[in-house]
Write an enzyme that holds these catalytic residues in place. Structure first.
Site, PDB file in Angstrom:
ATOM      1  N   HIS A  92       0.685  -1.413  -0.074  1.00  0.00           N
ATOM      2  CA  HIS A  92       0.152  -0.081  -0.114  1.00  0.00           C
ATOM      3  C   HIS A  92       1.005   1.276  -0.097  1.00  0.00           C
ATOM      4  O   HIS A  92       2.176   1.124   0.421  1.00  0.00           O
ATOM      5  CB  HIS A  92      -0.937   0.023   1.103  1.00  0.00           C
ATOM      6  CG  HIS A  92      -1.902  -1.129   1.082  1.00  0.00           C
ATOM      7  ND1 HIS A  92      -2.710  -1.203   2.189  1.00  0.00           N
ATOM      8  CD2 HIS A  92      -2.100  -2.268   0.458  1.00  0.00           C
ATOM      9  CE1 HIS A  92      -3.421  -2.115   1.902  1.00  0.00           C
ATOM     10  NE2 HIS A  92      -3.120  -2.867   1.134  1.00  0.00           N
ATOM     11  N   GLU A  94       1.181   3.849   1.972  1.00  0.00           N
ATOM     12  CA  GLU A  94       1.839   4.162   3.365  1.00  0.00           C
ATOM     13  C   GLU A  94       2.910   3.194   3.491  1.00  0.00           C
ATOM     14  O   GLU A  94       4.140   3.633   4.084  1.00  0.00           O
ATOM     15  CB  GLU A  94       0.853   3.787   4.411  1.00  0.00           C
ATOM     16  CG  GLU A  94      -0.430   4.957   4.224  1.00  0.00           C
ATOM     17  CD  GLU A  94      -1.674   4.323   3.705  1.00  0.00           C
ATOM     18  OE1 GLU A  94      -2.845   4.741   3.683  1.00  0.00           O
ATOM     19  OE2 GLU A  94      -1.428   3.196   2.634  1.00  0.00           O
ATOM     20  N   CYS A 122      -5.820   1.848   5.874  1.00  0.00           N
ATOM     21  CA  CYS A 122      -6.229   0.401   6.356  1.00  0.00           C
ATOM     22  C   CYS A 122      -6.008  -0.032   7.977  1.00  0.00           C
ATOM     23  O   CYS A 122      -4.931   0.762   8.342  1.00  0.00           O
ATOM     24  CB  CYS A 122      -6.460  -0.679   5.363  1.00  0.00           C
ATOM     25  SG  CYS A 122      -4.378  -1.243   5.242  1.00  0.00           S
ATOM     26  N   CYS A 125      -2.006  -0.809   7.560  1.00  0.00           N
ATOM     27  CA  CYS A 125      -1.156   0.464   7.483  1.00  0.00           C
ATOM     28  C   CYS A 125      -0.849   1.245   8.787  1.00  0.00           C
ATOM     29  O   CYS A 125      -0.153   1.730   8.903  1.00  0.00           O
ATOM     30  CB  CYS A 125      -1.460   1.503   6.187  1.00  0.00           C
ATOM     31  SG  CYS A 125      -1.217   0.516   4.608  1.00  0.00           S
TER      32      CYS A 125
END
Length: 185
Positions: A92, A94, A122, A125
């Site tokens: 992701h 991040e 999420c 993360c």
């Protein structure tokens, strides 16, 4: 006589029972935080500038999520979603930004940094953000907004942060949310 006919538990009624009405209200109240976008907190022109950088990363990602890590007014790492590119569901925006930061700087430098991200993190993360002791999170689109376009684990960053008393963090949401949501076509 049918079973339980005398006690009335099997009767059908046109009007809802008091219990079902109360249960409906309870479910609606529990779902309310997920249905409404959080009110945008106060943010600065600097927040808007760095969020535009995160959204720029999202615009070139393989799925529209991007992030930048900033400390003392300087961008120290950028990341964008690369999950499809690398076949890595943990890539992701991040996570990529954090990994790139750690390739160049010691972990202690993350303390007190700000992470800007085009979408509310999420649970995975947000956990990483907390373990890194990042001091501030600024996101554009909320989990509730993102859920209108893609599947989401309906757990807010604030809910995850509330379980981690060891890692205090300031969270600001809603910065340029419409621009971030426009990337989902």
């Amino acid at each position: 006589m049918r079973p339980h006919e005398s006690c009335g538990c099997c009767r059908t009624s046109i009007l809802p029972s008091r219990r079902s009405v109360l249960a409906g209200f309870a479910c609606a109240a529990a779902a309310a935080p997920f249905l409404a976008a959080p009110a945008a907190a106060q943010f600065t022109a600097e927040d808007e500038r760095f969020m535009r950088m995160a959204i720029e990363q999202a615009s070139i990602a393989d799925f529209p999520f991007g992030a930048v890590i900033v400390k003392d007014g300087k961008v120290l790492a950028r990341g964008r979603n690369l999950g499809r590119t690398f076949g890595d569901p943990t890539a992701h925006g991040e996570m990529v930004a954090i990994r790139r930061f750690l390739d160049q700087y010691p972990p202690a430098m993350l303390r007190g940094a700000t992470l800007y991200t085009s979408g509310e993190p999420c649970a995975m993360c947000m956990g990483a953000i907390l373990w890194c002791h990042i001091g501030r999170l600024v996101f554009a689109a909320s989990v509730a907004q993102l859920a209108t376009k893609i599947d989401q684990i309906m757990l807010s960053a604030a809910d995850v942060a509330a379980t981690a008393k060891f890692a205090p963090i300031s969270i600001t949401g809603g910065v340029l949310a419409n621009e971030a949501m426009a990337l989902f076509k």
